[in-house]
Motif scaffolding. Structure first.
Motif, PDB file in Angstrom:
ATOM      1  N   ASP A 144       9.136 -30.371 -11.488  1.00 14.20           N
ATOM      2  CA  ASP A 144       8.210 -29.464 -12.171  1.00 14.20           C
ATOM      3  C   ASP A 144       8.748 -28.987 -13.513  1.00 14.20           C
ATOM      4  OD1 ASP A 144       6.377 -29.546 -10.010  1.00 14.20           O
ATOM      5  OD2 ASP A 144       7.591 -28.073  -8.918  1.00 14.20           O
ATOM      6  N   GLY A 145       9.894 -29.543 -13.931  1.00 18.08           N
ATOM      7  CA  GLY A 145      10.471 -29.153 -15.211  1.00 18.08           C
ATOM      8  C   GLY A 145      11.294 -27.884 -15.169  1.00 18.08           C
ATOM      9  N   ARG A 146      11.539 -27.342 -13.983  1.00 15.26           N
ATOM     10  CA  ARG A 146      12.296 -26.092 -13.866  1.00 15.26           C
ATOM     11  C   ARG A 146      13.790 -26.327 -14.078  1.00 15.26           C
ATOM     12  NH1 ARG A 146      12.309 -23.270  -8.786  1.00 15.26           N
ATOM     13  NH2 ARG A 146      12.329 -25.346  -7.849  1.00 15.26           N
ATOM     14  N   ASP A 147      14.406 -25.404 -14.783  1.00 14.74           N
ATOM     15  CA  ASP A 147      15.855 -25.415 -14.991  1.00 14.74           C
ATOM     16  C   ASP A 147      16.456 -24.442 -13.978  1.00 14.74           C
ATOM     17  OD1 ASP A 147      18.452 -25.376 -15.866  1.00 14.74           O
ATOM     18  OD2 ASP A 147      18.034 -24.488 -17.827  1.00 14.74           O
ATOM     19  N   ARG A 148      16.679 -24.934 -12.773  1.00 15.00           N
ATOM     20  CA  ARG A 148      17.089 -24.055 -11.677  1.00 15.00           C
ATOM     21  C   ARG A 148      18.473 -23.469 -11.852  1.00 15.00           C
ATOM     22  NH1 ARG A 148      16.808 -27.740  -6.628  1.00 15.00           N
ATOM     23  NH2 ARG A 148      17.381 -29.331  -8.169  1.00 15.00           N
ATOM     24  N   PHE A 149      19.368 -24.186 -12.537  1.00 19.76           N
ATOM     25  CA  PHE A 149      20.766 -23.777 -12.573  1.00 19.76           C
ATOM     26  C   PHE A 149      21.288 -23.532 -13.991  1.00 19.76           C
ATOM     27  CE2 PHE A 149      20.110 -26.717  -8.963  1.00 19.76           C
ATOM     28  CZ  PHE A 149      20.226 -25.788  -7.936  1.00 19.76           C
ATOM     29  N   GLY A 150      20.382 -23.431 -14.965  1.00 18.19           N
ATOM     30  CA  GLY A 150      20.801 -23.186 -16.331  1.00 18.19           C
ATOM     31  C   GLY A 150      21.549 -24.355 -16.949  1.00 18.19           C
ATOM     32  N   LEU A 151      21.189 -25.570 -16.554  1.00 15.83           N
ATOM     33  CA  LEU A 151      21.904 -26.768 -17.014  1.00 15.83           C
ATOM     34  C   LEU A 151      21.084 -27.645 -17.948  1.00 15.83           C
ATOM     35  CD1 LEU A 151      23.477 -27.874 -13.585  1.00 15.83           C
ATOM     36  CD2 LEU A 151      24.565 -26.537 -15.406  1.00 15.83           C
ATOM     37  N   ALA A 152      19.824 -27.305 -18.174  1.00 11.97           N
ATOM     38  CA  ALA A 152      18.938 -28.194 -18.931  1.00 11.97           C
ATOM     39  C   ALA A 152      19.488 -28.513 -20.314  1.00 11.97           C
ATOM     40  CB  ALA A 152      17.542 -27.581 -19.047  1.00 11.97           C
ATOM     41  N   GLY A 153      20.105 -27.542 -20.957  1.00 11.42           N
ATOM     42  CA  GLY A 153      20.639 -27.752 -22.292  1.00 11.42           C
ATOM     43  C   GLY A 153      21.857 -28.654 -22.324  1.00 11.42           C
ATOM     44  N   ARG A 154      22.396 -28.987 -21.154  1.00 13.31           N
ATOM     45  CA  ARG A 154      23.584 -29.832 -21.077  1.00 13.31           C
ATOM     46  C   ARG A 154      23.270 -31.195 -20.469  1.00 13.31           C
ATOM     47  NH1 ARG A 154      29.072 -26.963 -20.022  1.00 13.31           N
ATOM     48  NH2 ARG A 154      29.478 -28.294 -21.815  1.00 13.31           N
ATOM     49  N   GLN A 155      21.982 -31.512 -20.363  1.00 10.86           N
ATOM     50  CA  GLN A 155      21.590 -32.820 -19.830  1.00 10.86           C
ATOM     51  C   GLN A 155      21.738 -33.882 -20.904  1.00 10.86           C
ATOM     52  OE1 GLN A 155      17.654 -32.971 -18.171  1.00 10.86           O
ATOM     53  NE2 GLN A 155      17.807 -35.136 -17.596  1.00 10.86           N
ATOM     54  N   PRO A 156      22.569 -34.892 -20.681  1.00 11.94           N
ATOM     55  CA  PRO A 156      22.709 -35.965 -21.681  1.00 11.94           C
ATOM     56  C   PRO A 156      21.395 -36.709 -21.870  1.00 11.94           C
ATOM     57  CG  PRO A 156      24.479 -36.032 -20.041  1.00 11.94           C
ATOM     58  CD  PRO A 156      23.446 -35.089 -19.521  1.00 11.94           C
ATOM     59  N   ALA A 157      21.184 -37.194 -23.081  1.00 11.25           N
ATOM     60  CA  ALA A 157      19.940 -37.907 -23.383  1.00 11.25           C
ATOM     61  C   ALA A 157      19.769 -39.157 -22.518  1.00 11.25           C
ATOM     62  CB  ALA A 157      19.899 -38.277 -24.863  1.00 11.25           C
ATOM     63  N   SER A 158      20.895 -39.770 -22.117  1.00  7.30           N
ATOM     64  CA  SER A 158      20.823 -41.006 -21.338  1.00  7.30           C
ATOM     65  C   SER A 158      20.653 -40.773 -19.841  1.00  7.30           C
ATOM     66  CB  SER A 158      22.084 -41.848 -21.583  1.00  7.30           C
ATOM     67  OG  SER A 158      22.143 -42.268 -22.926  1.00  7.30           O
TER      68      SER A 158
END
Length: 424
Positions: A144-158
């Motif tokens: 659903d696009g939720r950032d449950r653990f505050g990690l979305a900004g650290r997701q690598p593009a690949s």
């Protein structure tokens, strides 16, 4: 010394040839002479250190048995997730050293409490056990696009779900996952024991999404190993990236420090692509030897390319055959997936054979559980798979029923839990 058991003779425990820097430890079986503990203790048989610059189970000489599991995280509590990774790290370090999963052995604790180890590995050596952890795209953003653990900004593009390839018939229950654990060993019970105890420790924080047992490695990760065969009877993984190829590892397996600013925590780690590939072996078995060799592009006996030489002779793709067409057919597997035809893309494969009973049609539910470690799945895997799914004659005999990709963080240092840099 106690007598060698039948399990010891059949289940493995053959020490791999020494690999510089691999940290293999060999020791004789030892235990308490007074019989106070049935656990054999650390350092028995073949062991690999859990901690290091890279996680074990990547360049480690491929073991013969696998238990792989993907997990869904069932909590939204970041601290609970970190606590689980901390507990998993401690348990993995103990088990890979030949010790119980918990700080107290399976029969040494209080009788009125559940033991902190399930006990089926009592008396068994470490058997070369390695435990490797990975993080799926959904750990960073769920469906659903939720950032449950505050990690979305650290997701690598690949780190993205793989595209749908022609011929994929994916089962949702065999694909994806927030976390993964790869347990490899020479003894199947040791590998199963590792996953079982990590599942037990994770109760209330994670649930198993899917899992896969494997036997008979289908590739070599060290020059000390012979090239194995898959269920089609052909040698598999001849051109695999090997542990001794330092530059190839840097180019194609290990994530670089400057690869992705968002994924700086992954430097020194890798990406793991997992694909469950069912083989229609009954149909394959009815093909002539000449047809089989034409599809693969190699001889079945020695693994030599159809252009001549031995297994490791460079393939001459221009050599004409008696019919005026290339002797290595244009739709043969070795031609379609060769690095020369895919921008130099290479992988470090650690796949396994599986046989999971029979299908609804009465055929064997069998095939290859494909595992590959790559520096970037978008450049080292996706183009090769797209070419294979469109042009490879072998795909007529393959059905991909499960698929997943995970970021495999670098090894944990002393006092760290696996993936600690991600949560820093």
């Amino acid at each position: 010394m106690p007598p060698i058991s039948r399990r010891g003779l059949l289940g493995g425990g053959v020490a791999a040839a020494g690999l510089a820097g691999a940290g293999v430890v060999g020791a004789s079986l030892a235990g308490a002479s007074d019989g106070s503990s049935p656990w054999p203790g650390p350092g028995v048989a073949e062991t690999y250190p859990f901690r290091g610059a890279h996680q074990a189970g990547i360049v480690t000489p491929a073991q013969d048995r696998l238990h792989f599991a993907a997990f869904d995280v069932t909590t939204d509590d970041r601290e609970a997730l970190v606590a689980l990774l901390t507990a998993w790290t401690a348990a993995a370090e103990r088990m890979t050293a030949g010790e119980p999963a918990g700080p107290v052995g399976p029969v040494e604790g209080a009788a009125d409490l559940p033991p902190d180890d399930t006990g089926e590995a009592i008396g068994l050596p470490a058997s070369g056990l390695t435990i490797t952890f990975g993080f799926g795209p959904s750990l960073f953003r769920d469906a659903d696009g939720r950032d449950r653990f505050g990690l979305a900004g650290r997701q690598p593009a690949s780190l993205r779900d793989l595209p749908h390839f022609p011929g994929d018939v994916l089962a949702p229950g065999r694909s994806g996952g927030d976390l993964c654990v790869q347990a490899c060993a020479q003894d199947p019970q040791v590998a199963v024991h590792a996953i079982r105890n990590l599942v037990r420790i994770g109760f209330g924080t994670v649930s198993v999404r899917w899992s896969q047992l494997g036997f008979g490695r289908t590739s070599s990760t060290s020059s000390s190993q012979e090239t194995p065969r898959n269920l089609f009877g052909f040698k598999d993984g001849t051109a695999n990236v090997l542990a001794e190829e330092t530059q190839a590892l840097a180019d194609h397996v290990w994530v670089g420090e400057d690869d992705d600013p968002a994924g700086s925590w992954l430097a020194g780690g890798s990406y793991l692509v997992a694909r469950r590939i069912a083989m229609t072996i009954e149909t394959w078995d009815r093909q002539t030897l000449a047809e089989q060799e034409s599809i693969v592009g190699r001889t079945k006996g020695t693994g030599a390319p159809l252009s001549g030489g031995d297994e490791h002779t460079p393939i001459d793709f221009a050599m004409p055959g008696s019919n005026g067409q290339p002797v290595v057919p244009v739709d043969s597997h070795v031609r379609v997936v060769h690095p020369d035809h895919n921008g130099g893309a290479r992988m470090l494969r650690r796949g396994y054979t599986f046989v999971d009973g029979t299908t609804d049609l009465g055929g064997l539910d069998a095939g290859l559980f494909f595992l590959a470690f790559v520096r970037d799945p978008l450049t080292d895997f996706v183009p090769v798979q797209q070419a294979m799914s469109r042009h490879d004659a072998m795909t007529e005999y393959l059905r991909v029923t499960g698929s997943a990709v995970f970021a495999v963080p670098p090894g944990a240092g002393e006092g760290e839990h696996v993936g600690q840099a991600l949560f820093a």
